[in-house]
Motif scaffolding. Structure first.
Motif, mmCIF file in Angstrom:
data_model
loop_
_atom_site.group_PDB
_atom_site.id
_atom_site.type_symbol
_atom_site.label_atom_id
_atom_site.label_comp_id
_atom_site.label_asym_id
_atom_site.label_seq_id
_atom_site.Cartn_x
_atom_site.Cartn_y
_atom_site.Cartn_z
ATOM 1 N N ALA A 294 -0.018 8.224 -6.387
ATOM 2 C CA ALA A 294 -1.402 7.742 -6.519
ATOM 3 C C ALA A 294 -2.238 8.737 -7.314
ATOM 4 O O ALA A 294 -2.988 8.344 -8.222
ATOM 5 C CB ALA A 294 -2.022 7.502 -5.143
ATOM 6 N N ALA B 25 -2.799 2.904 -8.909
ATOM 7 C CA ALA B 25 -3.096 4.063 -8.066
ATOM 8 C C ALA B 25 -3.468 3.621 -6.653
ATOM 9 O O ALA B 25 -2.992 4.205 -5.666
ATOM 10 C CB ALA B 25 -4.231 4.884 -8.683
ATOM 11 N N GLU B 26 -4.297 2.610 -6.552
ATOM 12 C CA GLU B 26 -4.693 2.101 -5.239
ATOM 13 C C GLU B 26 -3.479 1.570 -4.470
ATOM 14 O O GLU B 26 -3.373 1.765 -3.257
ATOM 15 C CB GLU B 26 -5.730 0.978 -5.401
ATOM 16 C CG GLU B 26 -7.082 1.465 -5.860
ATOM 17 C CD GLU B 26 -7.811 2.213 -4.772
ATOM 18 O OE1 GLU B 26 -8.463 1.571 -3.930
ATOM 19 O OE2 GLU B 26 -7.717 3.455 -4.752
ATOM 20 N N GLU C 171 1.075 9.189 -1.937
ATOM 21 C CA GLU C 171 -0.128 9.873 -2.404
ATOM 22 C C GLU C 171 0.084 10.662 -3.693
ATOM 23 O O GLU C 171 -0.813 10.711 -4.539
ATOM 24 C CB GLU C 171 -0.684 10.762 -1.301
ATOM 25 C CG GLU C 171 -1.213 9.953 -0.136
ATOM 26 C CD GLU C 171 -1.698 10.811 1.012
ATOM 27 O OE1 GLU C 171 -1.542 12.050 0.960
ATOM 28 O OE2 GLU C 171 -2.246 10.229 1.965
ATOM 29 N N TYR D 50 -0.297 2.547 -4.854
ATOM 30 C CA TYR D 50 0.475 3.709 -4.403
ATOM 31 C C TYR D 50 -0.167 4.323 -3.162
ATOM 32 O O TYR D 50 0.524 4.671 -2.203
ATOM 33 C CB TYR D 50 0.557 4.768 -5.499
ATOM 34 C CG TYR D 50 1.607 4.514 -6.559
ATOM 35 C CD1 TYR D 50 2.923 4.211 -6.224
ATOM 36 C CD2 TYR D 50 1.286 4.617 -7.908
ATOM 37 C CE1 TYR D 50 3.890 3.999 -7.189
ATOM 38 C CE2 TYR D 50 2.249 4.412 -8.893
ATOM 39 C CZ TYR D 50 3.539 4.103 -8.522
ATOM 40 O OH TYR D 50 4.492 3.901 -9.490
ATOM 41 N N ALA D 51 -1.484 4.471 -3.174
ATOM 42 C CA ALA D 51 -2.181 5.032 -2.013
ATOM 43 C C ALA D 51 -1.972 4.150 -0.790
ATOM 44 O O ALA D 51 -1.691 4.653 0.307
ATOM 45 C CB ALA D 51 -3.667 5.209 -2.315
ATOM 46 N N TYR E 241 -4.172 7.994 -10.749
ATOM 47 C CA TYR E 241 -5.610 8.223 -10.938
ATOM 48 C C TYR E 241 -5.833 9.113 -12.165
ATOM 49 O O TYR E 241 -6.736 8.867 -12.957
ATOM 50 C CB TYR E 241 -6.247 8.866 -9.704
ATOM 51 C CG TYR E 241 -6.422 7.923 -8.537
ATOM 52 C CD1 TYR E 241 -7.045 6.688 -8.695
ATOM 53 C CD2 TYR E 241 -5.972 8.270 -7.272
ATOM 54 C CE1 TYR E 241 -7.202 5.826 -7.622
ATOM 55 C CE2 TYR E 241 -6.125 7.415 -6.190
ATOM 56 C CZ TYR E 241 -6.734 6.196 -6.374
ATOM 57 O OH TYR E 241 -6.892 5.341 -5.308
#
Length: 185
Positions: free
Chosen positions: A94, A82-83, A91, A85-86, A98
């Motif tokens: 992400a 997730a981090e 987003e 992807y962010a 998450y």
């Protein structure tokens, strides 16, 4: 040898081929090798993330998630996916990662995942959802390592919602107020 030359993806293809064929490994040996490959992919993903190579990190974390194994490593892999992807500006992906972090069996990264999810939602102007994520981080983990940060973000979002309500109220009153001035006569 390939991994030592910086060609980890090619090495993984060979490992996959070896594990998927009738390799001369007993089931425990095959499982042990798969877990080691998962740990290695996780380590490479973390290194790529820390170096700002988010697209590489995404590949490695996805690779780590392909192999079943310990729940804690899966939780960490999901969070760092997730981090990544962010970090790569993806987003929507992400937020999905998450959510997967929050829905798996392990909970070690749930509070930071809730906070990071809330931050992304706040950035997108989805203030009510962001506030709910921060509140859940507080409610579910009152003694968590990130409780103070969750409270700060929740309070910030509440203030933004309050300001938004004031602005909307003033706007409504202005629309409903009778016209005054020389044109009204």
């Amino acid at each position: 040898a390939l991994r030592g030359q910086g060609r980890a993806w090619e090495a993984y293809k060979h490992y996959d081929d070896y594990l998927s064929t009738t390799a001369n490994l007993d089931p425990r040996g095959r499982d042990h090798l798969a877990v080691e490959l998962r740990r290695d992919a996780y380590s490479l993903g973390l290194s790529a993330y820390r170096s700002g190579r988010y697209h590489d990190a995404i590949g490695y974390f996805n690779r780590a998630l392909k192999v079943s194994g310990e729940a804690a490593l899966g939780e960490k892999s999901l969070f760092w996916l997730a981090e990544s992807y962010a970090g790569a500006g993806r987003e929507d992906a992400a937020l999905r990662a998450y959510n997967r972090t929050l829905s798996n069996a392990a909970a070690a990264y749930d509070q930071p995942a809730l906070i990071k999810k809330g931050i992304l939602l706040e950035k997108r102007g989805r203030l009510e959802e962001a506030g709910a994520a921060f509140q859940r981080a507080l409610d579910d983990y009152p003694d968590g390592a990130y409780t103070t940060r969750a409270r700060e973000w929740r309070d910030e979002v509440r203030e933004q919602l309050r300001q938004k309500a004031i602005f909307e109220q003033a706007e409504t009153e202005a629309l409903l107020a009778p016209e005054s001035g020389p044109e009204a006569e």
